[in-house]
Enzyme design. Sequence first.
Site, PDB file in Angstrom:
ATOM      1  N   ASP A   1       0.804  -1.224   0.000  1.00 42.35           N
ATOM      2  CA  ASP A   1       0.000   0.000   0.000  1.00 42.35           C
ATOM      3  C   ASP A   1       0.830   1.264   0.000  1.00 42.35           C
ATOM      4  OD1 ASP A   1      -2.589  -0.895   0.038  1.00 42.35           O
ATOM      5  OD2 ASP A   1      -2.712  -1.012   2.217  1.00 42.35           O
TER       6      ASP A   1
HETATM    7  C1  GLC Z   1      -1.515  -4.130   5.383  1.00 48.56           C
HETATM    8  C2  GLC Z   1      -2.751  -4.060   4.535  1.00 48.56           C
HETATM    9  C3  GLC Z   1      -2.572  -4.857   3.282  1.00 48.56           C
HETATM   10  C4  GLC Z   1      -1.314  -4.455   2.582  1.00 48.56           C
HETATM   11  C5  GLC Z   1      -0.120  -4.493   3.510  1.00 48.56           C
HETATM   12  C6  GLC Z   1       1.126  -3.959   2.886  1.00 48.56           C
HETATM   13  O1  GLC Z   1      -1.331  -5.405   5.864  1.00 48.56           O
HETATM   14  O2  GLC Z   1      -3.875  -4.519   5.236  1.00 48.56           O
HETATM   15  O3  GLC Z   1      -3.668  -4.686   2.429  1.00 48.56           O
HETATM   16  O4  GLC Z   1      -1.136  -5.315   1.518  1.00 48.56           O
HETATM   17  O5  GLC Z   1      -0.394  -3.744   4.657  1.00 48.56           O
HETATM   18  O6  GLC Z   1       1.066  -2.597   2.680  1.00 48.56           O
HETATM   19  C1  GLC Z   2      -1.474  -0.662   5.157  1.00 50.95           C
HETATM   20  C2  GLC Z   2      -0.051  -0.470   5.554  1.00 50.95           C
HETATM   21  C3  GLC Z   2       0.151   0.793   6.297  1.00 50.95           C
HETATM   22  C4  GLC Z   2      -0.531   1.934   5.609  1.00 50.95           C
HETATM   23  C5  GLC Z   2      -1.991   1.605   5.477  1.00 50.95           C
HETATM   24  C6  GLC Z   2      -2.807   2.718   4.930  1.00 50.95           C
HETATM   25  O1  GLC Z   2      -2.167  -1.137   6.236  1.00 50.95           O
HETATM   26  O2  GLC Z   2       0.442  -1.526   6.336  1.00 50.95           O
HETATM   27  O3  GLC Z   2       1.489   1.023   6.506  1.00 50.95           O
HETATM   28  O4  GLC Z   2      -0.335   3.115   6.293  1.00 50.95           O
HETATM   29  O5  GLC Z   2      -2.128   0.480   4.696  1.00 50.95           O
HETATM   30  O6  GLC Z   2      -4.158   2.504   5.136  1.00 50.95           O
END
Ligand code: GLC
Ligand code: GLC
Length: 814
Positions: free
Chosen positions: A487
């Site tokens: 993300d």
């Molecule tokens: C969190 C989010 C997931 C994403 C991951 C890496 O675990 O829930 O959707 O793929 O972060 O950013």
């Molecule tokens: C995922 C990631 C996190 C980011 C978030 C945004 O969960 O792990 O680092 O800030 O997405 O919603």
Amino acid sequence: MKFGYFDDLNREYVITRPDTPLPWINYLGCESYFGIISNTAGGYSFYRDARLRRLTRYRYNSVPLDCGGRYVYLRDDESKEFWSPSWQPTRHELEDYTCRHGMGYSVVGSSFRGIEAHTRYFVPLNESLEIWQLTVTNRRTTRATVSAFGSIEFCLWDAQDDSNNFQRNFSIGEVEIEDGVIYHKTEYRERRDHFAFFACSRSGAGFDTQREAFLGHNRGWDKPATVEAGQLTNSVAHGWSPIGAHQVRLDLAPGETQQIVFVLGYHENPNDQKFDPPGSQTINKKSVKPVIARYLDSKAADVAFDRLREYWNSVLGIFQVDTPDIHTNRMVNIWNAYQCMATFNMSRSASFFESGVGRGLGFRDSNQDLLGFVHMAPARARERILDLAATQLASGGAYHQYQPLTKRGNNDIGGGFNDDPHWLIVGVSAFLKETGDWSILDEPVPNDNEPGSEVPLYDHLLRSFRYTLERLGPHRLPLIGRADWNDCLNLNCFSSTPGQSFQTTTSKDGKVAESVFIAGLFVHAGRELAAIASHRGRSCEAAACLDEVAKMEQAVLQHGWDGDWFLRAYDDFGDKVGSRECKEGKIFIESNGFCVLAGIGLEDGKAARALAATREHLATPHGLVLLQPAYSKYYLNLGEISSYPPGYKENASIFCHVNPWVMISETRLGNGDEAHDYYTRINPSAREEISDVHRCEPYVYAQMIAGRDAPTFGEAKNSWLTGTAAWNYFAITQWILGVRTTFDGLQIAPVIPASWPGFTARRNFRGVVYEISIERKGVGNRIALTVDGNPIEGNIVSPPTDNRKQVLIKGILG
Ligand code: GLC
Ligand code: GLC
């Protein structure tokens, strides 16, 4: 250092001191009514949606850390001393404190000056209520007169509004008290058709419903004035902060035990029958009263508890293993499976780290979660898949999240994460392999919940696949969009405004930035889709699909290979990300893990080189870090990933979710020792001894463990709700132990450590119980199988053609 121990026989983790580094929580509920509960009875409850139907109040990130809960107080009515058997909120020095977190229940208690008290908290199956069974025993040699208090604080339903709209909320709180039951009915006078109740099996000694009356002026939950004085005040809340508190007086002979039952719950009335008598403002309690009466009876509560235990026995009984490694056994048989069910129910919404307010169900997250729970709840997996697919857009793209209560895509969190659609293929494929229920593909499913737009689910999968083909970049690799699985790799965002959300801020419709990770995912999902298509007799579609997969594989080998490992991406300028040419972020886990998992580079040695580089640059004693070197400053062209200090989260933490991709990749190369070694490094049970470093619960995975660049190297964060649960379960069960579901039957292909003499497993698959025993006779991974004594060709055991419900598989490995 440890703070408790595993009681595997009872499927419990027993915490033996209240001062765990963080609140160590458990979940109550398995269908619609849920709660989180910490080892000191902190936490809250909600009905279906942690934001929009929150029953009780919890103060996230407050001081002390774990604030608001299902609090019981005891008061010695002679000495006037009072305490909480769960330690919080009074924090007295207790004897024999224990918290037993089990499957869907927690028992918290202790002794204090000869008075032993334990509360068992759980949610009965098929009910929207929770039971607290408080057992008090007098261990003194003299009689004891004790007051017991049970208390909760109502949240005014919408947890977000509850924590900021004080000008309104201080005036709307309403309650009713009838036959000693406290009913919380805020907003019931207008549009709500639901209310909450808090009842006690022995009411009469007093109640309170106004917080200030209960706590006293300017006091906290640690020292309620009424508990101190030994008498509740029968206050009736008008506005301000409604609570529920009950008092019971106990007179206990030496050695005597008494039980009190508290019931907290949620109830709905039909809209035209909200009031009794009609036209009044009084809650119609006709349908709720029998429910309350039933569970206030301790025998009925015991029966409900036994049923809950049976439920978990049968769910976990679907797959059980016995290997030489206790940590593997414990996680597979108990805790990892249990955590998978929690991620299924909660997605990423409500934990100690997720406030229940911000996040609905993630499209990609929920699809991946399926990998871990589909065998335990196939019917609900089916429903979940159809719900998810119904939020898919006509373009094949997806809302990043949807709200469970409305089942609608959630625009607040945005879309355009170009990996999202592929996870639907991965999820559906896992469902088909588990259940063999091909009818799901014919289910009519709308786009964006638009009535009239229904097409078969199968067509949604084709759209998911095409979505990428319509979005290829200069190297014929997939455009990344807002981000991919990571993300925080925001290559089109260029955000320079403080506080702006990287997830939702207008991101340019970039036509340059490409993701090698999505390419790997595309290859993997494309192969699954092709297999599904040919099973459906669509051989042309299958061939076309494999053709695109082959092209993508070529694009990866040509433009996605950096010399020793797979590149991560190209940014908006066409510059490499995750390359030896970069100053920081030279190598990433995602593209290496997923490309090899997808089988790219297996033939020409690139896969092996990528995994060797991964080991060399990313492996640490606490697990594999996400990238190296960590970003030391903010990069406008990379986005949120570089917003984190080095070693945390996506910036080079041990992001546990992606470690299993490398484990699976190692098994694809036949490296059982390496795969299981990575598995053990992040296995929470194997880390129990360093609980003071790890700090999160030793019975569940956390999303991240601080990486080697962080001063807190080895410290876990964001436990419970993470794709880590499903992926680790999938990696250990299907790839390392190799008990793998396929479209055609159960495949047995273990890639286990060389030192293991073998293992046994029992797997209930499509209604047949497979008793599997594997014996190692040599060091390799070749397997020879007999099924009910008869040798078979290959390693896929087809479902029995007769009525056999039990099948014996023996495997010789070597
Ligand atoms: C969190 C989010 C997931 C994403 C991951 C890496 O675990 O829930 O959707 O793929 O972060 O950013
Ligand atoms: C995922 C990631 C996190 C980011 C978030 C945004 O969960 O792990 O680092 O800030 O997405 O919603």
